[in-house]
Write a protein that holds these residues in place. Structure first.
Motif, mmCIF file in Angstrom:
data_model
loop_
_atom_site.group_PDB
_atom_site.id
_atom_site.type_symbol
_atom_site.label_atom_id
_atom_site.label_comp_id
_atom_site.label_asym_id
_atom_site.label_seq_id
_atom_site.Cartn_x
_atom_site.Cartn_y
_atom_site.Cartn_z
ATOM 1 N N GLY A 106 0.797 -1.217 0.000
ATOM 2 C CA GLY A 106 0.000 0.000 0.000
ATOM 3 C C GLY A 106 0.833 1.272 0.000
ATOM 4 N N TRP A 107 2.118 1.120 -0.311
ATOM 5 C CA TRP A 107 3.021 2.264 -0.235
ATOM 6 C C TRP A 107 2.671 3.315 -1.283
ATOM 7 N N ARG A 108 2.679 4.553 -0.861
ATOM 8 C CA ARG A 108 2.459 5.674 -1.778
ATOM 9 C C ARG A 108 3.505 6.747 -1.509
ATOM 10 N N GLU A 109 3.863 7.473 -2.535
ATOM 11 C CA GLU A 109 4.810 8.566 -2.357
ATOM 12 C C GLU A 109 4.132 9.725 -1.623
ATOM 13 N N ASN A 110 4.932 10.568 -1.008
ATOM 14 C CA ASN A 110 4.414 11.837 -0.480
ATOM 15 C C ASN A 110 4.081 12.735 -1.663
ATOM 16 N N VAL A 111 2.918 13.365 -1.589
ATOM 17 C CA VAL A 111 2.434 14.205 -2.684
ATOM 18 C C VAL A 111 1.943 15.527 -2.114
ATOM 19 N N LEU A 112 2.412 16.627 -2.685
ATOM 20 C CA LEU A 112 1.926 17.954 -2.330
ATOM 21 C C LEU A 112 1.041 18.448 -3.467
ATOM 22 N N VAL A 113 -0.227 18.737 -3.157
ATOM 23 C CA VAL A 113 -1.193 19.196 -4.154
ATOM 24 C C VAL A 113 -1.567 20.639 -3.841
ATOM 25 N N ILE A 114 -1.319 21.526 -4.782
ATOM 26 C CA ILE A 114 -1.706 22.933 -4.633
ATOM 27 C C ILE A 114 -2.890 23.176 -5.545
ATOM 28 N N ARG A 115 -4.074 23.362 -4.971
ATOM 29 C CA ARG A 115 -5.298 23.540 -5.753
ATOM 30 C C ARG A 115 -5.505 25.031 -6.029
ATOM 31 N N LEU A 116 -5.574 25.372 -7.301
ATOM 32 C CA LEU A 116 -5.810 26.753 -7.703
ATOM 33 C C LEU A 116 -7.288 27.041 -7.874
ATOM 34 N N GLN A 117 -8.040 26.046 -8.365
ATOM 35 C CA GLN A 117 -9.489 26.177 -8.502
ATOM 36 C C GLN A 117 -10.054 24.785 -8.774
ATOM 37 N N PRO A 118 -11.262 24.496 -8.337
ATOM 38 C CA PRO A 118 -12.023 25.279 -7.348
ATOM 39 C C PRO A 118 -11.530 24.945 -5.934
ATOM 40 N N ASN A 119 -12.149 25.502 -4.911
ATOM 41 C CA ASN A 119 -11.813 25.193 -3.518
ATOM 42 C C ASN A 119 -10.317 25.334 -3.282
ATOM 43 N N GLU A 120 -9.817 26.555 -3.430
ATOM 44 C CA GLU A 120 -8.384 26.812 -3.324
ATOM 45 C C GLU A 120 -7.814 26.307 -2.001
ATOM 46 N N GLY A 121 -6.665 25.680 -2.080
ATOM 47 C CA GLY A 121 -6.052 25.174 -0.867
ATOM 48 C C GLY A 121 -4.832 24.332 -1.156
ATOM 49 N N ILE A 122 -4.282 23.728 -0.111
ATOM 50 C CA ILE A 122 -3.069 22.927 -0.205
ATOM 51 C C ILE A 122 -3.309 21.613 0.531
ATOM 52 N N ASN A 123 -2.855 20.520 -0.077
ATOM 53 C CA ASN A 123 -3.059 19.183 0.456
ATOM 54 C C ASN A 123 -1.731 18.439 0.417
ATOM 55 N N LEU A 124 -1.306 17.895 1.539
ATOM 56 C CA LEU A 124 -0.066 17.109 1.604
ATOM 57 C C LEU A 124 -0.416 15.686 2.011
ATOM 58 N N LYS A 125 -0.064 14.723 1.171
ATOM 59 C CA LYS A 125 -0.363 13.321 1.455
ATOM 60 C C LYS A 125 0.870 12.652 2.050
ATOM 61 N N VAL A 126 0.664 12.039 3.237
ATOM 62 C CA VAL A 126 1.759 11.387 3.955
ATOM 63 C C VAL A 126 1.349 9.972 4.342
ATOM 64 N N MET A 127 2.344 9.130 4.620
ATOM 65 C CA MET A 127 2.090 7.766 5.045
ATOM 66 C C MET A 127 2.036 7.688 6.579
ATOM 67 N N ILE A 128 1.033 6.952 7.109
ATOM 68 C CA ILE A 128 0.935 6.721 8.546
ATOM 69 C C ILE A 128 0.590 5.245 8.784
ATOM 70 N N LYS A 129 0.610 4.852 10.043
ATOM 71 C CA LYS A 129 0.153 3.505 10.383
ATOM 72 C C LYS A 129 -1.360 3.456 10.320
ATOM 73 N N GLU A 130 -1.881 2.415 9.710
ATOM 74 C CA GLU A 130 -3.324 2.222 9.681
ATOM 75 C C GLU A 130 -3.805 1.913 11.094
ATOM 76 N N PRO A 131 -4.834 2.625 11.584
ATOM 77 C CA PRO A 131 -5.287 2.395 12.969
ATOM 78 C C PRO A 131 -5.752 0.959 13.192
ATOM 79 N N GLY A 132 -5.566 0.488 14.428
ATOM 80 C CA GLY A 132 -6.075 -0.831 14.797
ATOM 81 C C GLY A 132 -4.973 -1.833 15.028
ATOM 82 N N PRO A 133 -5.342 -2.975 15.584
ATOM 83 C CA PRO A 133 -4.359 -4.035 15.851
ATOM 84 C C PRO A 133 -4.023 -4.791 14.575
ATOM 85 N N GLY A 134 -3.042 -5.676 14.674
ATOM 86 C CA GLY A 134 -2.751 -6.525 13.529
ATOM 87 C C GLY A 134 -1.468 -6.179 12.827
#
Length: 484
Positions: free
Chosen positions: A357-385
Motif C-alpha cells: 500500500g506504499w504511496r509517495e508523499n504528494v503535495l497538491v496545490i489547488r488553484l481552482q475550485p476550492n483553493e487550498g493545499i493538500n499534503l499526502k503522507v504515510m501513517i500507520k493504519e489504525p487498529g491491531p494486527g
C-alpha cells in the motif's frame, strides 16, 4: 483570522474597452468589490472609454447591471452601489482617430495615480499608447495595463514591446496574467520561501516529477474563430502555465520585489529544454453529450488547432536536471480544475514489511475550485494486527482554515488592479520574460506545423486523448485523476 484591507492612493483609472465582456464580467465588478471592502477610496475615479456613444447615466446603468449579475448578493448594498456608481465617468473615444481624446485629457486630475487599462484587442495597444502620449494624457508616473495575448509569436511580441517602449518605460507597463493574482498561486511562493519545511526537498534529488493541470469543462463555442488562430499552446501554455512552472521551479529571489522575482522566473524559461515531438500530445474534442465538436465550433472542418495539449518538459539546471514537468490543459474535459502536484521520491529503503500500500508523499496545490493545499503522507493504519501503512491527507482549504475571511478571497483581477495602483509589478510579466517564453514556444509550434501533425480526437467529459495517458505511462507514472 481577519484579513487587513489597506486603502490605495486616490487614482484615476481609465478602462479602454469599458463596454466589453472582460470589463463587464471582471474589471468593473472587481473594482466595486474593492470599493465595498474599503480599499478604493471615495476620491478615486473610474473612467470608461469605448466606441459606444453612451451617456454617463447609460454607462452607470450598464455597470449596475454587471454588479447585479457578477457580485454576490451579500455585497450588493444599495448605498454602496450608488456611491460606487458616482465615481464612474464615461467618454466615447476613437482608439485609431482623434475623437474623444481632448475630453479625456480634460478629465485627468493632477496629484493622483493615473492608470490606463487596455481591455481591447492587442492590435489597438500601439494606437492607444501613442495617443495617450501625444495628447499629454499620460504623465511620467502613469501606468498602462495590457491584456494577453501579448503577441502570437516571438516576432509579434518583440514588435509590440517595441511599440509600447516608444511611449512608456518598462516600469510603467503591466502585462497582466490573472493566474498570478490567484491567492493560491501567491501562497505557493509563501509555502516555498517562508517555510524551511519544503525548500531543502525542492530539487531533483527528492522530487520525482511535477504535474501542472488546467482543465476546463467549457468549449470554444462563441469564440471559435478567434481560438482557432491560437489554440491551447498559445492561449494557455505560453503564458498561464509557463508562469506556474516558473513559480515552482525558480530559485529563491534575494528579496520579494519585482526585479528579483522576475529575474528568477526568466532564468527558468531560459533553462527549458526543447521539447521532442514524442513528448507532445495534442487533441481536439469531439461531438458528444449533446454538444458540438471543436471543428463545428471553430467553423473550420479542416482545423488542425488543438483544444488540448500535454507536454513533458525539462528544466536544465542544477536544481531540476532529470526531473520531468508534465503540463496539460484542455477544453471540454471532465471537470473544471487547476492544480499543481509535486510528487516526491520514495524513501531509499523501507524498514516495513507492508509495502503493497506504499504511496509517495504528494503535495497538491489547488488553484481552482476550492483553493487550498493538500499534503499526502504515510501513517500507520489504525487498529491491531501489525504495522500496516496507509496514506492520509493533511488538508488545508483556505475557506475552512481562514474562517469567514478565507471564504471571501478576492478575485485575481481585484488583487492585480490594486497592485497596479500601488505600483507593484511583482505579479506582472516583464518584456524580456514574454519574449523568452515565445522563443521557447515558437519552435514547438513550428515543428508540428512542418510535420503536418493532426490533433487526436477525445470525448467531451473525458480526461483528454488516450495518447496523453501514455505520455506518463511509458515513464512508469500516472496523471492525477481529474475529478468531477
Amino acid at each position: 483570522m481577519v484579513s487587513r484591507v489597506i486603502p490605495v492612493e486616490p487614482f484615476d483609472l481609465v478602462v479602454f474597452g469599458a463596454t466589453g465582456d472582460l470589463a463587464r464580467r471582471k474589471i468593473l465588478p472587481g473594482l466595486y468589490r474593492r470599493f465595498w471592502a474599503g480599499q478604493v477610496t471615495a476620491d478615486s475615479r473610474i473612467i470608461g472609454a469605448a466606441r459606444a456613444a453612451l451617456t454617463e447615466d447609460a454607462f452607470r446603468a450598464d455597470v449596475k447591471a454587471a454588479i447585479d449579475e457578477f457580485v454576490s448578493a451579500d455585497k450588493r448594498d444599495a448605498a454602496m452601489i450608488d456611491a460606487f456608481l458616482a465615481r464612474l465617468h464615461y467618454v466615447p473615444i476613437d482608439a485609431v482617430g482623434e475623437a474623444g481624446w481632448k475630453p479625456l485629457k480634460d478629465m485627468m486630475r493632477p496629484g493622483v495615480v493615473r492608470a490606463f487599462y487596455f481591455s481591447v484587442a492587442p492590435a489597438l495597444f500601439g494606437d492607444l499608447a501613442q495617443r495617450l502620449h501625444s495628447h499629454g494624457i499620460a504623465d511620467t508616473g502613469s501606468r498602462i495595463v495590457v491584456e494577453k495575448p501579448f503577441g502570437r509569436d516571438l516576432a509579434s511580441a518583440r514588435a509590440l514591446n517595441a511599440v509600447l517602449a516608444q511611449h512608456f518605460r518598462e516600469d510603467q507597463i503591466y502585462r497582466i496574467d490573472h493566474y498570478l493574482g490567484k491567492e493560491t498561486v501567491q501562497n505557493l511562493m509563501a509555502v516555498r520561501f517562508a517555510n524551511i519545511l519544503f525548500e531543502p526537498l525542492w530539487k531533483s534529488e527528492y522530487v520525482d516529477h511535477v504535474q501542472i493541470t488546467v482543465a476546463e469543462t467549457v468549449g470554444v463555442d462563441g469564440r471559435g474563430a478567434y481560438y482557432d488562430k491560437s489554440g491551447a499552446m498559445r492561449d494557455m501554455v505560453q503564458n498561464h502555465m509557463m508562469q506556474l512552472l516558473c513559480l515552482i521551479a525558480m530559485e529563491p529571489p534575494y528579496h520579494f520585489d519585482p526585479a528579483a522575482v522576475r529575474d528568477e522566473k526568466l532564468k527558468v524559461i531560459r533553462a527549458l529544454d526543447p521539447v521532442a515531438p514524442d513528448d507532445i500530445v495534442r487533441g481536439q474534442y469531439l461531438a458528444g453529450a449533446g454538444q458540438d465538436s471543436y471543428v463545428t465550433h471553430s467553423q473550420n472542418p479542416a482545423s488542425r488547432t488543438e483544444s488540448y495539449i500535454a507536454l513533458k518538459v525539462h528544466v536544465s539546471n542544477w536544481r531540476w536536471k532529470g526531473t520531468p514537468f508534465y503540463l496539460r490543459t484542455g477544453k471540454r474535459l471532465r471537470a473544471r480544475e487547476s492544480e499543481i502536484v509535486v510528487t516526491f521520491r520514495e524513501p531509499p529503503h523501507s524498514i516495513f514489511d507492508d509495502t503493497e500500500g506504499w504511496r509517495e508523499n504528494v503535495l497538491v496545490i489547488r488553484l481552482q475550485p476550492n483553493e487550498g493545499i493538500n499534503l499526502k503522507v504515510m501513517i500507520k493504519e489504525p487498529g491491531p494486527g501489525g504495522m500496516r501503512l496507509t496514506q492520509v491527507p493533511l488538508d488545508m482549504s483556505f475557506a475552512e482554515a481562514l474562517g469567514e475571511e478565507g471564504a471571501d478571497i478576492p478575485d485575481a483581477y481585484e488583487r492585480l488592479i490594486m497592485d497596479v495602483i500601488r505600483g507593484n509589478q511583482t505579479l506582472f510579466m516583464r518584456g524580456d520574460e514574454v519574449e523568452a517564453a515565445w522563443a521557447w514556444t515558437d519552435p514547438i509550434i513550428q515543428g508540428w506545423e512542418a510535420r503536418g501533425d493532426r490533433p487526436r480526437g477525445y470525448d467531451p467529459g473525458s480526461s483528454g486523448p488516450e495518447d496523453a495517458l501514455m505520455l506518463m505511462h511509458r515513464d512508469g507514472r500516472r496523471w492525477r485523476e481529474i475529478r468531477e
